[in-house]
Write a protein that holds these residues in place. Structure first.
Motif, PDB file in Angstrom:
ATOM      1  N   CYS A 144       0.219  -9.068  -4.511  1.00 52.88           N
ATOM      2  CA  CYS A 144       0.255  -7.513  -4.076  1.00 52.88           C
ATOM      3  C   CYS A 144       1.782  -7.372  -4.844  1.00 52.88           C
ATOM      4  CB  CYS A 144       0.074  -7.317  -2.849  1.00 52.88           C
ATOM      5  SG  CYS A 144       1.293  -7.987  -1.695  1.00 52.88           S
ATOM      6  N   ARG A 168      -8.799  -2.492   6.467  1.00 53.94           N
ATOM      7  CA  ARG A 168      -7.217  -2.719   6.537  1.00 53.94           C
ATOM      8  C   ARG A 168      -6.608  -1.676   7.164  1.00 53.94           C
ATOM      9  NH1 ARG A 168      -5.845   1.717   3.833  1.00 53.94           N
ATOM     10  NH2 ARG A 168      -8.086   2.045   2.802  1.00 53.94           N
ATOM     11  N   GLU A 174      -0.806   5.856   1.752  1.00 50.10           N
ATOM     12  CA  GLU A 174      -2.232   5.168   1.778  1.00 50.10           C
ATOM     13  C   GLU A 174      -2.485   4.252   2.948  1.00 50.10           C
ATOM     14  OE1 GLU A 174      -0.096   5.623  -0.992  1.00 50.10           O
ATOM     15  OE2 GLU A 174      -1.151   6.145  -2.718  1.00 50.10           O
ATOM     16  N   SER A 175      -1.522   3.877   3.574  1.00 53.33           N
ATOM     17  CA  SER A 175      -1.590   3.052   4.908  1.00 53.33           C
ATOM     18  C   SER A 175      -2.051   3.599   5.867  1.00 53.33           C
ATOM     19  CB  SER A 175      -0.390   2.096   4.792  1.00 53.33           C
ATOM     20  OG  SER A 175       0.860   3.051   5.210  1.00 53.33           O
ATOM     21  N   PRO A 186      -1.891  -3.005  -4.713  1.00 53.10           N
ATOM     22  CA  PRO A 186      -1.957  -3.283  -3.045  1.00 53.10           C
ATOM     23  C   PRO A 186      -2.602  -4.505  -2.913  1.00 53.10           C
ATOM     24  CG  PRO A 186      -2.487  -0.841  -3.885  1.00 53.10           C
ATOM     25  CD  PRO A 186      -2.372  -1.787  -5.302  1.00 53.10           C
ATOM     26  N   TRP A 209       0.927  -0.971   0.053  1.00 54.59           N
ATOM     27  CA  TRP A 209       0.029   0.037   0.138  1.00 54.59           C
ATOM     28  C   TRP A 209       0.832   1.234  -0.064  1.00 54.59           C
ATOM     29  CZ3 TRP A 209      -5.287   1.052  -0.454  1.00 54.59           C
ATOM     30  CH2 TRP A 209      -6.049  -0.334  -0.615  1.00 54.59           C
TER      31      TRP A 209
END
Length: 379
Positions: free
Chosen positions: A203, A216, A369-370, A207, A161
């Motif tokens: 992945c 997530r 994005e994590s 992601p 991610w």
């Protein structure tokens, strides 16, 4: 002045020659690596520039580079060229006489971000490069898990991610091929196992799939403490938009345009209300803003958190508070060119100087994005 066009033109073709004679004068920070030593146990080839050149020469022969489109070749080449750019500032000789460069990956990602931002490199390409540099050593050991106890599966799932794992593995392989060390063969095996695990997890180039954003995020924040393939129940809470970006990057304009009349938590507003200047008694302004945020969180009310939030540490403090109250968080990151930011700042009624903004650049870490339920980029 370094430009994106000049950088683009310097990218070698697959198996092509690297024009070091023109490339190094264009990038003096890379040329300066010729005087930075390395530990001969791990880098018997010599100084950091020698290593960097060997890495780039190895990269252009690798299959991922040969099969890449022009954008990917740009990303891979400059990630390899700049991966050790911060060793000039991070290299030390420890008490045992060993040469080390602690923190050079993190510092290198920030230094590269500043360099490529000023050169006008498009945001997406720039951040792909910076993310590889930040994690360029991870494939060396990820298959064995981390020192903190994270499993290889967790590392790969979360990392997918944050960075393209195909690109990361390619630069990591070139990094090992570009050094002289007794353990090269073992590390290359680790990198290949890293690739295979990422492929098994689905992945390697995208992601890792999760049932929903909350599952997530909870999985990442608990270091894999929940099952990643089954929805994790989310209690209703505040919907919070966290703005992030350098000063004068457009956050107030975003609030005016998209805020919809929601309450806004702002350190700047709190500072102004208390009659404080930038850099003085910041604790009082933070305390006031946090108290107001907690009040809204207890009511499960939606609001906007408007602050620079440019470092991962500062965002973590903010996100820890919001998520402790069960908020659903969207980060909106905004960015503008340097000249635009400084022109805007000169026109604002503020005690923050452009020189202070320059100092802030060295803490500049773009959100990943994590980090939240949703992360959006306007750059």
């Amino acid at each position: 002045m370094l430009t994106y066009d000049a950088l683009r033109q310097a990218v070698p073709a697959p198996n092509g020659q690297i024009a070091w004679g023109s490339l190094l004068p264009m990038l003096p920070d890379v040329a300066a690596l010729s005087v930075v030593p390395q530990d001969p146990v791990f880098h018997a080839e010599g100084n950091v520039l020698i290593h960097t050149q060997m890495v780039c020469e190895a990269l252009v022969t690798l299959k991922p580079y040969q099969e890449a489109d022009a954008d990917r070749r740009f990303v891979l080449f400059y990630a390899a060229l700049l991966h050790d750019i911060a060793k000039w500032s991070c290299t030390i000789t420890d008490e045992h006489g060993r040469i080390r460069s602690p923190g050079h990956s993190k510092r290198g990602a920030v230094d590269t971000r500043i360099l490529l931002w000023r050169a006008g490199v498009p945001f997406t390409l720039r951040e792909r490069i910076c993310r590889i540099i930040l994690q360029h050593q991870t494939p060396f050991f990820a298959i064995k898990g981390s020192r903190s106890g994270d499993s290889a599966e967790f590392i790969v799932r979360k990392l997918s991610w944050e960075v393209n794992l195909l690109e990361l593995a390619a630069v990591a392989e070139a990094d090992i091929l570009g050094r002289v060390c007794d353990d090269n063969a073992d590390v290359l095996v680790n990198i290949e196992l890293f690739r295979e695990l990422a492929m098994e997890e689905g992945c390697f180039e995208s992601p890792r799939a999760f049932p929903d954003p909350h599952t997530r995020l909870t999985y990442f924040r608990t270091s894999g403490g929940i099952a990643p393939d089954y929805p994790f129940h989310q209690e209703p809470g505040s919907l919070v938009t966290v703005l992030a970006g350098l000063p004068a990057s457009g956050k107030n304009t975003w609030v005016d345009k998209y805020g919809g009349g929601l309450p806004v938590i702002s350190f700047d507003d709190a500072r102004e209300e208390l009659g404080l200047k930038h850099g003085t008694s910041a604790g009082a302004a933070v305390h006031l803003a946090v108290d107001r945020a907690k009040e809204l969180l207890r009511k499960k009310a939606s609001f906007i958190w408007n602050a620079t939030n440019i470092s991962h540490l500062m965002r973590t403090k903010c996100l820890d508070l919001l998520l402790a109250y069960g908020a659903e968080v969207t980060i909106v990151y905004l960015e503008s060119p340097e000249h635009t930011i400084k022109q805007r700042n000169n026109k604002r009624d503020t005690t923050l100087t452009n020189a202070a903004i320059d100092k802030m650049l060295h803490r500049w870490e773009v959100p990943l994005e994590s980090e939240a339920h949703d992360v959006r980029y306007q750059a």
